[in-house]
Design a protein around this motif. Structure first.
Motif, PDB file in Angstrom:
ATOM      1  N   CYS A 158      33.802 113.149  41.062  1.00 28.87           N
ATOM      2  CA  CYS A 158      32.749 113.936  40.123  1.00 28.87           C
ATOM      3  C   CYS A 158      32.262 112.927  39.150  1.00 28.87           C
ATOM      4  N   THR A 159      31.114 112.910  39.048  1.00 30.80           N
ATOM      5  CA  THR A 159      30.318 111.879  38.072  1.00 30.80           C
ATOM      6  C   THR A 159      30.391 112.635  36.601  1.00 30.80           C
ATOM      7  N   SER A 160      30.338 113.983  36.672  1.00 29.34           N
ATOM      8  CA  SER A 160      30.372 114.763  35.320  1.00 29.34           C
ATOM      9  C   SER A 160      31.933 114.639  34.635  1.00 29.34           C
ATOM     10  N   CYS A 161      32.961 114.856  35.416  1.00 33.10           N
ATOM     11  CA  CYS A 161      34.390 114.903  34.670  1.00 33.10           C
ATOM     12  C   CYS A 161      35.290 114.083  35.191  1.00 33.10           C
ATOM     13  N   GLY A 162      34.879 113.335  36.468  1.00 31.46           N
ATOM     14  CA  GLY A 162      35.575 112.457  36.767  1.00 31.46           C
ATOM     15  C   GLY A 162      36.828 112.941  37.801  1.00 31.46           C
ATOM     16  N   ARG A 163      36.795 113.829  38.171  1.00 29.89           N
ATOM     17  CA  ARG A 163      37.628 114.412  38.940  1.00 29.89           C
ATOM     18  C   ARG A 163      37.389 114.124  40.385  1.00 29.89           C
ATOM     19  N   ILE A 164      38.405 113.765  41.347  1.00 35.43           N
ATOM     20  CA  ILE A 164      38.520 113.184  42.459  1.00 35.43           C
ATOM     21  C   ILE A 164      38.934 114.359  43.611  1.00 35.43           C
ATOM     22  N   GLU A 165      37.955 114.674  44.266  1.00 35.69           N
ATOM     23  CA  GLU A 165      38.355 115.705  45.504  1.00 35.69           C
ATOM     24  C   GLU A 165      38.566 114.919  46.817  1.00 35.69           C
ATOM     25  N   SER A 166      39.323 115.284  47.507  1.00 36.32           N
ATOM     26  CA  SER A 166      39.291 114.780  48.866  1.00 36.32           C
ATOM     27  C   SER A 166      38.803 116.134  49.800  1.00 36.32           C
ATOM     28  N   ILE A 167      37.753 115.658  50.621  1.00 38.12           N
ATOM     29  CA  ILE A 167      37.114 116.375  51.320  1.00 38.12           C
ATOM     30  C   ILE A 167      36.996 116.049  52.682  1.00 38.12           C
ATOM     31  N   LEU A 168      37.359 116.936  53.795  1.00 39.30           N
ATOM     32  CA  LEU A 168      37.289 116.667  55.092  1.00 39.30           C
ATOM     33  C   LEU A 168      35.876 116.467  55.538  1.00 39.30           C
ATOM     34  N   VAL A 169      35.482 115.675  56.114  1.00 35.83           N
ATOM     35  CA  VAL A 169      33.777 115.517  56.686  1.00 35.83           C
ATOM     36  C   VAL A 169      33.938 115.487  58.126  1.00 35.83           C
ATOM     37  N   GLN A 170      32.836 116.506  58.427  1.00 41.82           N
ATOM     38  CA  GLN A 170      32.544 116.370  59.866  1.00 41.82           C
ATOM     39  C   GLN A 170      31.456 115.536  60.207  1.00 41.82           C
ATOM     40  N   GLY A 171      31.475 114.224  60.917  1.00 38.03           N
ATOM     41  CA  GLY A 171      30.418 113.544  61.161  1.00 38.03           C
ATOM     42  C   GLY A 171      30.206 112.581  60.165  1.00 38.03           C
ATOM     43  N   TYR A 172      29.067 111.904  59.996  1.00 39.51           N
ATOM     44  CA  TYR A 172      28.958 110.946  58.934  1.00 39.51           C
ATOM     45  C   TYR A 172      28.357 111.253  57.630  1.00 39.51           C
ATOM     46  N   LYS A 173      27.700 112.439  57.776  1.00 38.44           N
ATOM     47  CA  LYS A 173      26.785 113.164  56.720  1.00 38.44           C
ATOM     48  C   LYS A 173      27.740 113.721  55.620  1.00 38.44           C
ATOM     49  N   SER A 174      27.694 113.717  54.258  1.00 40.92           N
ATOM     50  CA  SER A 174      28.340 114.593  53.512  1.00 40.92           C
ATOM     51  C   SER A 174      28.249 115.880  53.722  1.00 40.92           C
ATOM     52  N   PRO A 175      29.182 116.744  53.640  1.00 44.34           N
ATOM     53  CA  PRO A 175      28.768 118.401  53.834  1.00 44.34           C
ATOM     54  C   PRO A 175      27.704 118.847  52.632  1.00 44.34           C
ATOM     55  N   ASP A 176      26.680 119.754  53.045  1.00 43.38           N
ATOM     56  CA  ASP A 176      25.932 120.150  51.789  1.00 43.38           C
ATOM     57  C   ASP A 176      26.888 121.203  51.095  1.00 43.38           C
ATOM     58  N   GLY A 177      26.398 121.341  49.795  1.00 39.21           N
ATOM     59  CA  GLY A 177      27.038 122.273  48.841  1.00 39.21           C
ATOM     60  C   GLY A 177      28.269 121.855  48.384  1.00 39.21           C
ATOM     61  N   MET A 178      28.643 120.633  48.251  1.00 42.49           N
ATOM     62  CA  MET A 178      29.725 120.246  47.844  1.00 42.49           C
ATOM     63  C   MET A 178      29.852 120.250  46.386  1.00 42.49           C
ATOM     64  N   LYS A 179      30.877 121.000  45.574  1.00 42.97           N
ATOM     65  CA  LYS A 179      31.131 121.106  44.202  1.00 42.97           C
ATOM     66  C   LYS A 179      32.261 120.624  43.740  1.00 42.97           C
ATOM     67  N   CYS A 180      32.198 120.065  42.673  1.00 43.78           N
ATOM     68  CA  CYS A 180      33.528 119.878  41.729  1.00 43.78           C
ATOM     69  C   CYS A 180      34.112 121.057  41.581  1.00 43.78           C
ATOM     70  N   SER A 181      35.372 121.089  41.882  1.00 42.97           N
ATOM     71  CA  SER A 181      36.271 122.354  41.614  1.00 42.97           C
ATOM     72  C   SER A 181      36.683 122.475  40.326  1.00 42.97           C
ATOM     73  N   ALA A 182      36.513 121.529  39.651  1.00 40.13           N
ATOM     74  CA  ALA A 182      37.081 121.439  37.954  1.00 40.13           C
ATOM     75  C   ALA A 182      35.743 121.981  37.189  1.00 40.13           C
ATOM     76  N   CYS A 183      34.535 121.472  37.402  1.00 41.31           N
ATOM     77  CA  CYS A 183      33.691 121.736  36.518  1.00 41.31           C
ATOM     78  C   CYS A 183      32.299 122.349  37.252  1.00 41.31           C
ATOM     79  N   GLY A 184      32.467 122.300  38.631  1.00 41.80           N
ATOM     80  CA  GLY A 184      31.174 123.049  39.255  1.00 41.80           C
ATOM     81  C   GLY A 184      30.006 122.007  39.515  1.00 41.80           C
ATOM     82  N   SER A 185      30.190 120.662  38.992  1.00 40.70           N
ATOM     83  CA  SER A 185      29.070 119.826  39.345  1.00 40.70           C
ATOM     84  C   SER A 185      28.908 119.715  40.632  1.00 40.70           C
ATOM     85  N   ALA A 186      27.559 119.464  41.065  1.00 40.83           N
ATOM     86  CA  ALA A 186      27.240 118.890  42.505  1.00 40.83           C
ATOM     87  C   ALA A 186      27.163 117.293  42.578  1.00 40.83           C
TER      88      ALA A 186
END
Ligand code: ZN
Length: 115
Positions: free
Chosen positions: A8-36
């Motif tokens: 997260c570029t806002s708060c620096g939290r690191i999220e591990s996200i399972l990605v299907q295919g090459y593209k990043s999933p839409d609507g990903m949000k930081c679980s700490a501050c809600g930043s996209a």
């Protein structure tokens, strides 16, 4: 399926996200501050690696991420790496201790003063 880490570029939290295919999933949000504003980072940890792959991909000079350090399966990786590098075969005792550290670190710490 690969697991990518996003920072997260806002708060620096690191999220591990399972990605299907090459593209990043839409609507990903930081679980700490809600930043996209999440930025994909190259993870040192691949959770699908076997023990020996994990050891082979281990870089002792790299600064490890917090998730790497928190993953008990990575305990002793440095020691294992150094042994392998110097051509020393780990003893069964070493392997047993390592396995115990990884699976039940509390018991090892508790008993460490008994010897
Ligand atoms: Zn955030």
């Amino acid at each position: 399926m690969p697991i990518y880490e996003y920072k997260c570029t806002s708060c620096g939290r690191i999220e591990s996200i399972l990605v299907q295919g090459y593209k990043s999933p839409d609507g990903m949000k930081c679980s700490a501050c809600g930043s996209a504003e999440l930025k994909r980072i190259i993870s040192k940890v691949n959770y699908h690696l076997s023990g020996s792959d994990r050891l082979d991909s281990y870089d002792p000079n790299a600064r490890q991420s917090e998730s790497f350090l928190k993953d008990t399966r990575n305990i002793g990786l440095h020691a294992e790496h150094m042994l392998k590098k110097s051509g020393v075969k780990p003893t069964e005792e070493f392997k047993t201790r390592l396995e115990k550290l990884r699976t039940d670190p509390a018991s090892v710490i508790k008993n460490s003063g008994d010897e």
